[in-house]
Design an enzyme around this catalytic site. Sequence first.
Site, PDB file in Angstrom:
ATOM      1  N   SER A  97      -9.736  -0.692   7.188  1.00 33.96           N
ATOM      2  CA  SER A  97      -9.350  -0.520   6.082  1.00 33.96           C
ATOM      3  C   SER A  97      -8.408  -1.554   5.260  1.00 33.96           C
ATOM      4  CB  SER A  97      -8.266   0.974   6.278  1.00 33.96           C
ATOM      5  OG  SER A  97      -9.187   2.080   6.383  1.00 33.96           O
ATOM      6  N   LYS A 143       0.953  -1.204   0.022  1.00 28.96           N
ATOM      7  CA  LYS A 143      -0.123  -0.039  -0.100  1.00 28.96           C
ATOM      8  C   LYS A 143       1.021   1.378  -0.179  1.00 28.96           C
ATOM      9  CE  LYS A 143      -3.648   2.054   2.693  1.00 28.96           C
ATOM     10  NZ  LYS A 143      -4.723   1.820   3.862  1.00 28.96           N
ATOM     11  N   SER A 193      -9.508   1.628   3.128  1.00 29.05           N
ATOM     12  CA  SER A 193      -8.649   2.426   2.243  1.00 29.05           C
ATOM     13  C   SER A 193      -7.575   1.591   1.530  1.00 29.05           C
ATOM     14  CB  SER A 193      -8.160   3.627   3.153  1.00 29.05           C
ATOM     15  OG  SER A 193      -7.220   3.067   4.066  1.00 29.05           O
TER      16      SER A 193
END
Length: 553
Positions: free
Chosen positions: A270, A166, A246
């Site tokens: 997330s 990420k 996210s």
Amino acid sequence: MTKYLPLFLLLFIFSCKDASKTEEARTPVSQSETVVEEDDLSAISTKDFREFKVLDSKVITKAEIWSTINLQMTDFTEADYNRLKSLILESDISALHNQIREGKFNYEQLTKFYLFRIRKYDRENDLSLNSVISINPNVINQAKEADGTEFEEGMHAIFGMPILLKDNVNADGMVTTAGATALLNNKTGDAFLVKQLKSKGALILGKANLSEWAYFFCGDCPSGYSAVGGQTLNPYGRRIIDTGGSSSGSGVSVSANFAAAAIGSETSGSILSPASSNSAVGLKPTIGLVSRTGVVPISSTLDTAGPITRTVMDNAILLDAIFGPDIADSKTIDALLDNGFYYDNLKESSVNGKRFGAPKRLLEDSLYIKALNVLKSQGAVIVEVEEEQLGLPNFLRLLNLDMKKDLPLYMEGYANSDIKMRTIEDFMAFNLQDSLTSMPYGQNLFKGIADDTGDAKFLARIQDTLKTNGRQYFDKPMQAQNLDGFLSINNYHAGFAAVAEYPALTVPMGYQDNGKPMGLTFISSRLRERQLLEWAYVYEQASKARVAPKDYN
């Protein structure tokens, strides 16, 4: 007054936010809806996720992403890709290693397969997903080095596996943007967890797109959107089914077979949200088991990184590769575990006699009922439970006050020193210089952080109340009913797991009528990741619920 919002709109922590209000607000009205009070600030985004202002990035192009890689890919052709496709697609890490040992391909070819596939599908075409922001320019050479190393007994199973991070996780040789244009030049060293991966021979393939600033930025934007990466789209239904957030790019890229596995991060939901939304396995560890240093923060109270994979075994392997004590992390845990703890003997797992609590309000969901029956068939005992009447007061204030102090610490200690911005106000001012590019959906959550005047004493009281409520929420029914674990859906209970600092793991459990993936989520108490993986493995093997997205085969 209450307002009915589709569950896929409740971003970040939002799918479980109904749990912080009244019993009425905790009652789902269908499989795809939940009730949220209109003034509940935890449901920050109420914007239909299909109302995209931006699809493709205005900041990066496909040509720019691949400019340093294309010359290294000239010897890998469409024919090579097609030859390897049946061997690599949907293969787990163990199967990939076996095929490499059998000489069917090597680590370099595996890496180039994933790179070819990302380049083929991810951007600027009718199937684009916008799930990858950048590629490690050195990964092919690193794969060649792996091929020059004989895999020996005792080497970690993550060796040679191409992993996406990420893009809030620092990695040497790449920028770490958190999806924000303000960090486009944030070239850094490796985060602690990346050092862990590399020490065991993993290959860092590149960076995955994310909801900008891990979604704690805009408030009115779709999940999966960042100014740098554009709008991440779900391979099970582009522009139809939400990606979750996210860690949107991590979930999407894993499901679309763009990497062997990916790292996500979670403050509250997330990892669980994008994993379940993309029919992947996602694990949010106990806070402190995995280092957070070198990861762009929201909350030093709640943040953690964790694995997103296609299978439970791969999840165990990736968790095993990244956990470990980090003296620079204020919440670090020295679990005193050897490599292999999370995946050795996982195939021998059993749920026979294990007692799992099932919230009564979820029993209207047919996929959930089916999942419970699968567990029952494996010998598990399902106990219907009433949820504790507890709230999560000042949850948003906790995030505000933590990020206000934690972001400057990251910028000072782990960001590129050439970037002079430090505070939320600095970044807000930067965004105003070109708002159409940097903040097309606004920056309302940043405004909330800047305006929050709470002090350290107030923050400490919030932390204490939330942790107490979170633990009571799970501990009371678990102790009263002698439960081993708690069964949820997607990230419905992510907020309570977050403040309790308890681990949670979601695994695919099927698809709604519109094709939307759904996950069965196991939650248990502190440092019970091994048990979560065991239970999820048994369920996964018995249910075989995951189906790969058909347009990407």
